[in-house]
Design an enzyme around this catalytic site. Structure first.
Site, PDB file in Angstrom:
ATOM      1  N   TYR A   1       3.710   7.142 -50.523  1.00  0.00           N
ATOM      2  CA  TYR A   1       3.570   7.143 -49.065  1.00  0.00           C
ATOM      3  C   TYR A   1       2.273   6.442 -48.699  1.00  0.00           C
ATOM      4  O   TYR A   1       1.226   6.710 -49.297  1.00  0.00           O
ATOM      5  CB  TYR A   1       3.546   8.587 -48.548  1.00  0.00           C
ATOM      6  CG  TYR A   1       3.369   8.713 -47.049  1.00  0.00           C
ATOM      7  CD1 TYR A   1       4.380   8.324 -46.174  1.00  0.00           C
ATOM      8  CD2 TYR A   1       2.194   9.220 -46.511  1.00  0.00           C
ATOM      9  CE1 TYR A   1       4.221   8.443 -44.798  1.00  0.00           C
ATOM     10  CE2 TYR A   1       2.030   9.351 -45.129  1.00  0.00           C
ATOM     11  CZ  TYR A   1       3.039   8.965 -44.278  1.00  0.00           C
ATOM     12  OH  TYR A   1       2.885   9.078 -42.921  1.00  0.00           O
TER      13      TYR A   1
ATOM     14  N   LYS B   1      -8.611  10.679 -45.041  1.00  0.00           N
ATOM     15  CA  LYS B   1      -8.767  12.089 -45.424  1.00  0.00           C
ATOM     16  C   LYS B   1     -10.242  12.466 -45.692  1.00  0.00           C
ATOM     17  O   LYS B   1     -11.003  12.575 -44.740  1.00  0.00           O
ATOM     18  CB  LYS B   1      -7.825  12.414 -46.578  1.00  0.00           C
ATOM     19  CG  LYS B   1      -6.373  12.141 -46.132  1.00  0.00           C
ATOM     20  CD  LYS B   1      -5.276  12.735 -46.959  1.00  0.00           C
ATOM     21  CE  LYS B   1      -3.963  12.629 -46.199  1.00  0.00           C
ATOM     22  NZ  LYS B   1      -2.960  11.789 -46.793  1.00  0.00           N
TER      23      LYS B   1
ATOM     24  N   ASP C   1      -4.097   2.527 -52.774  1.00  0.00           N
ATOM     25  CA  ASP C   1      -4.143   3.437 -51.630  1.00  0.00           C
ATOM     26  C   ASP C   1      -4.791   4.739 -52.110  1.00  0.00           C
ATOM     27  O   ASP C   1      -4.133   5.595 -52.688  1.00  0.00           O
ATOM     28  CB  ASP C   1      -2.731   3.683 -51.090  1.00  0.00           C
ATOM     29  CG  ASP C   1      -2.744   4.635 -49.894  1.00  0.00           C
ATOM     30  OD1 ASP C   1      -3.819   5.201 -49.607  1.00  0.00           O
ATOM     31  OD2 ASP C   1      -1.683   4.805 -49.271  1.00  0.00           O
TER      32      ASP C   1
HETATM   33  C1  LIG Z   1      -2.167  10.721 -45.962  1.00  0.00           C
HETATM   34  C2  LIG Z   1      -1.919   9.425 -46.586  1.00  0.00           C
HETATM   35  C3  LIG Z   1      -1.813   8.247 -45.838  1.00  0.00           C
HETATM   36  C4  LIG Z   1      -1.781   8.242 -44.324  1.00  0.00           C
HETATM   37  O1  LIG Z   1      -2.978   8.668 -43.760  1.00  0.00           O
HETATM   38  P1  LIG Z   1      -2.951   9.174 -42.228  1.00  0.00           P
HETATM   39  O2  LIG Z   1      -4.398   9.461 -41.936  1.00  0.00           O
HETATM   40  O3  LIG Z   1      -2.067  10.370 -42.205  1.00  0.00           O
HETATM   41  O4  LIG Z   1      -2.426   8.070 -41.407  1.00  0.00           O
HETATM   42  C5  LIG Z   1      -1.695   7.038 -46.502  1.00  0.00           C
HETATM   43  N1  LIG Z   1      -1.691   6.997 -47.838  1.00  0.00           N
HETATM   44  C6  LIG Z   1      -1.782   8.111 -48.604  1.00  0.00           C
HETATM   45  C7  LIG Z   1      -1.799   7.980 -50.087  1.00  0.00           C
HETATM   46  C8  LIG Z   1      -1.886   9.357 -48.008  1.00  0.00           C
HETATM   47  O5  LIG Z   1      -1.941  10.448 -48.770  1.00  0.00           O
END
Ligand SMILES: *Cc1c(COP(=O)(O)O)cnc(C)c1O
Length: 432
Positions: A145, A268, A240
């Protein structure tokens, strides 16, 4: 049974005014088949719902709260900054300080741009990679994701996976056509794409350790192979690290894996509980961004002082506390090993995947969970029952099988041992 009257009423009211009653789908508890808790407050490792129950929290706002909730230094930093004005739309010293702090902790980052969410970070990094290479295709992995940008809502993980819409309506076929989906830990599936489109792949993006199909650990040959393919074909490798950044080590997953990406995305933890994202990496790529270069990306609230002060305070504590990550590993190993022992003692089928303070208990008959198809073979009905029993015993877990649990520095040995006992009891009942 706990009495959840207030939360149930609050959810009914919220559903009248907010789609599904929530501002982000996984919060709805839909995949575990019960109403969500409404949270009144949180402190340290605990969250409190509006019915007055307290829980040991392993969601941690889905990752940011590595220091525990309402850490006094973070709260104070936000308060002090707020008193000086909350947004100027002009440069501040805090932003440079933040950039320096990130560069110190993550050496592959030579230049960094702040945004407001993880979604914005991955979206912008992809645009930049396309602008830099003049190519259009992107490779992502099944079950990973990367936020809710169109390009990434193809076989996506997290809520998109849990709530049954990994390929979202509303994403145009044109966009879908530019996204190639490979299998995690399946290097051959990646090689095939490079052979098929040797000069068209702008970027390859992945979670270097996944959290959004549950925790899945990359095989060393897989992650090394990906790095080599990207170098060979001139493709921008994007890690990511929105979840893993500053969580798995000071330098994130790339540090523990020993792999250097071209660009990294953060979110985060980097905001210390406020809305922040960032993307950065090689200077020659980052220099293509406006106003220096032609690739456009902007944000009215980007680098917001409140967000910078919360994030910077958090990162400094992580960077400057001796043995912080060893301490977190010790706590996490205690929990992970404790749950493994519960499974073994009860001869209960399941797999615990854990890297540092990220963990998932998969309810599966398989011996290991190493890929998206492996993860999908988990028994979500068992997870839903386990989740509800855990809530009853005061343990707040992610309301989905396909998520990571998070340990914070505020989780005491006592709380961890209580979690293990509650797990043992729940599994005993499930064993029936
Ligand atoms: C949470 C998450 C996102 C998205 O971040 P948001 O602040 O919710 O837009 C993207 N990549 C990873 C790996 C994530 O865990």
């Amino acid at each position: 049974m706990k009495n959840y009257t207030q939360s149930i009423a609050a959810f009914q009211e919220a559903q009248k005014h907010i789609p599904g009653g929530v501002n982000s789908p996984v919060r709805s508890f839909k995949s575990v088949g019960c109403d969500p808790l409404f949270i009144a407050s949180a402190k340290g490792a605990k969250v409190f719902d509006i019915d007055g129950h307290e829980y040991i929290d392993y969601v941690g706002s889905w990752g940011p709260m590595i220091l525990g909730h309402a850490h006094p230094d973070v709260v104070m930093a936000i308060q002090k900054t707020a008193a000086k004005g909350t947004s100027f739309g002009a440069p501040t010293l805090l932003e440079t300080e933040m950039a320096l702090q990130i560069k110190k902790m993550v050496p592959s980052v030579e230049s960094i741009r702040m945004v407001n969410s993880g979604t914005e970070a991955t979206m912008s990094a992809l645009r930049l990679a396309r602008g830099f290479t003049g190519r259009e295709l992107v490779i992502k992995f099944e079950g990973c994701y990367h936020g809710h940008n169109d390009s990434f809502l193809i076989k996506a993980g997290s809520g998109a996976l849990t709530l049954g819409t990994p390929d979202s309506p509303g994403v145009t076929s044109g966009t879908a056509k530019d996204t190639l989906t490979a299998g995690y830990n399946d290097l051959d599936s990646v090689k095939e794409m490079f052979v098929k489109y040797p000069e068209q792949i702008a970027a390859l993006i992945l979670e270097p350790v996944t959290g959004n199909m549950g925790v899945v650990i990359p095989d060393p040959e897989f992650i090394q192979g990906i790095r080599e393919l990207c170098t060979q074909y001139g493709t921008v490798l994007i890690f990511d690290e929105v979840m893993t950044g500053f969580r798995l080590s000071k330098g994130g997953a790339q540090q523990i894996l020993g792999i250097t990406p071209d660009l990294s995305c953060f979110g985060k933890i980097i905001g210390g509980g406020l809305p922040v994202g960032a993307y950065g990496g090689k200077r020659e790529i980052m220099d293509k961004l406006a106003p220096k270069g032609p690739v456009y990306q902007a944000g009215t609230l980007s680098g917001n002082p409140l967000a910078m002060s919360a994030g910077l305070t958090t990162l400094k504590i992580l960077d400057e506390t001796d043995g912080f990550y060893d301490m977190l590993e010790e706590k996490s190993a205690r929990l992970g090993d404790g749950i493994k022992k519960c499974l073994a003692d009860l001869n209960f089928p399941g797999v615990v995947n854990r890297v540092g303070s990220m963990f998932t208990l998969f309810f599966t008959e398989e011996a290991k969970v190493n890929s998206y198809p492996d993860a999908c073979r988990s028994n979500t009905a068992t997870y839903a029952k386990f989740f509800k029993m855990s809530l009853e015993s005061g343990i707040y877990l992610a309301p989905s099988q396909f998520e990571a649990g998070f340990m914070s520095a505020a989780h005491t040995t006592k709380k961890i041992d209580r979690t293990i006992e509650a797990t043992y009891d729940a599994l005993t009942i499930l064993k029936g």
